[in-house]
Scaffold this motif. Sequence first.
Motif, PDB file in Angstrom:
ATOM      1  N   ALA A  69       0.830  -1.201   0.000  1.00 33.74           N
ATOM      2  CA  ALA A  69       0.000   0.000   0.000  1.00 33.74           C
ATOM      3  C   ALA A  69       0.867   1.255   0.000  1.00 33.74           C
ATOM      4  N   PRO A  88      -4.007  -4.077   0.697  1.00 35.62           N
ATOM      5  CA  PRO A  88      -4.719  -3.188   1.635  1.00 35.62           C
ATOM      6  C   PRO A  88      -3.721  -2.490   2.557  1.00 35.62           C
ATOM      7  N   ARG A 146      -2.606   4.954  -0.129  1.00 30.71           N
ATOM      8  CA  ARG A 146      -2.918   3.835  -1.014  1.00 30.71           C
ATOM      9  C   ARG A 146      -3.733   4.290  -2.225  1.00 30.71           C
ATOM     10  N   THR A 147      -3.410   3.726  -3.386  1.00 30.59           N
ATOM     11  CA  THR A 147      -4.188   3.927  -4.599  1.00 30.59           C
ATOM     12  C   THR A 147      -5.089   2.717  -4.791  1.00 30.59           C
ATOM     13  N   ARG A 148      -6.394   2.946  -4.873  1.00 41.28           N
ATOM     14  CA  ARG A 148      -7.315   1.827  -5.027  1.00 41.28           C
ATOM     15  C   ARG A 148      -7.123   1.178  -6.395  1.00 41.28           C
ATOM     16  N   SER A 200      -7.853  -0.565  -9.943  1.00 44.33           N
ATOM     17  CA  SER A 200      -8.921  -0.409 -10.927  1.00 44.33           C
ATOM     18  C   SER A 200      -9.721  -1.702 -11.026  1.00 44.33           C
TER      19      SER A 200
END
Length: 372
Positions: free
Chosen positions: A178, A211, A225-227, A229
């Motif tokens: 993350a 996560p 954190r980048t969620r 796609s």
Amino acid sequence: MPLYSYKSQQYLSVAWWGCSASSDETKSFEAKLDFHFHFLVSSIMESSPVTVTISALDAGHLTLPERLFVTDADSEKRTTVPSLSFLIQHCAPGKTRPTRMLFDLGVKRDIERYTPSQQAHIAERQPVIVSPDCRESLLSGSATITPKDIDLVMLSHVHWDHVGTPSDFSSATFLVGAGTLDLLKNGDGPLYPADLFNDDELPSDRTIELPPVSLSGVGSGRPQRTRPSDSALARIAPYLDADIWTWRPRFTFSSTLDLFGDGSVTVIDTPGHLHGHVNLLCQVANSKYIYLGGDCCHDPRILAGDKGIAMYPDGRGGLRSVHVDTGAATTSLDRIRDFVESCQRPVETEVVVAHDGAWRERNKHRFWPGKL
């Protein structure tokens, strides 16, 4: 690293004896026994019916000045060490072929593809040997697996000597800790500015961050954190179920994640070296594990306790180490040591860190197509 063993029957008898004690000293001893007894029993009970195979891969070499890495160093000594990669093959019941994952990619074969600031840093690590890199080692080991056959690539972290050449693995989905994509874009403070990283290092449509771990204890909330796609999540659906990923305490570690959901590959949150740094604990046989330590340390003597982490001037009037948070890195090492020391027969664990040249020399027969 040696294998650590102990006879569980002997341990059980000692643990039973401790339960009858009442003095403060014995209670303290009992508490320690309870901890190790819990570890031993959980190791046996949680042994996965699914195991993986692991093969080491040469992925370039770099040269480290000893004074920047270990205490009581020879100030003139420089050692050329490997940057190891590992091929992990996971064969779940009912699958026609294993899921193939690489852990770390080592050094880029084209130095010009690093940023100017990275190249300036690399100039201080010469000689740097770029051949064989990860792709070349994979192809030279067997004609049965090509870069296009790699399903997943997990990076322990995104320092220059671990990111390799991601474009070689055009069919793979990338897994990182993350905050990694934020780190690549924005850096992390004055010691890790953005120009030490490549913003476009990883394919955004094929990269999934794990996560966040609230207990990592490193930094001030950044990087974020980048969620992932939807397309990236869909890509890994045949191999992994990201919906079940949850960090849980296991063994001596406060935060672990069951990657495949079957206990065969456990991701260990290992804060301290760089944001998003993770290790892997892989079960290769019944009660036999390989611990892939990445850059938890750069010299196995540190893990063994024979040396400490070196501190040196940071150029800003203070001291630093090769870790973003030396205290957290030290804690991570303590937990790894506790884990290894707690591994009793029938459990056996071997630790392999990314830059252990002595391990490489002793274990050339375990490089692909050989197995650990």
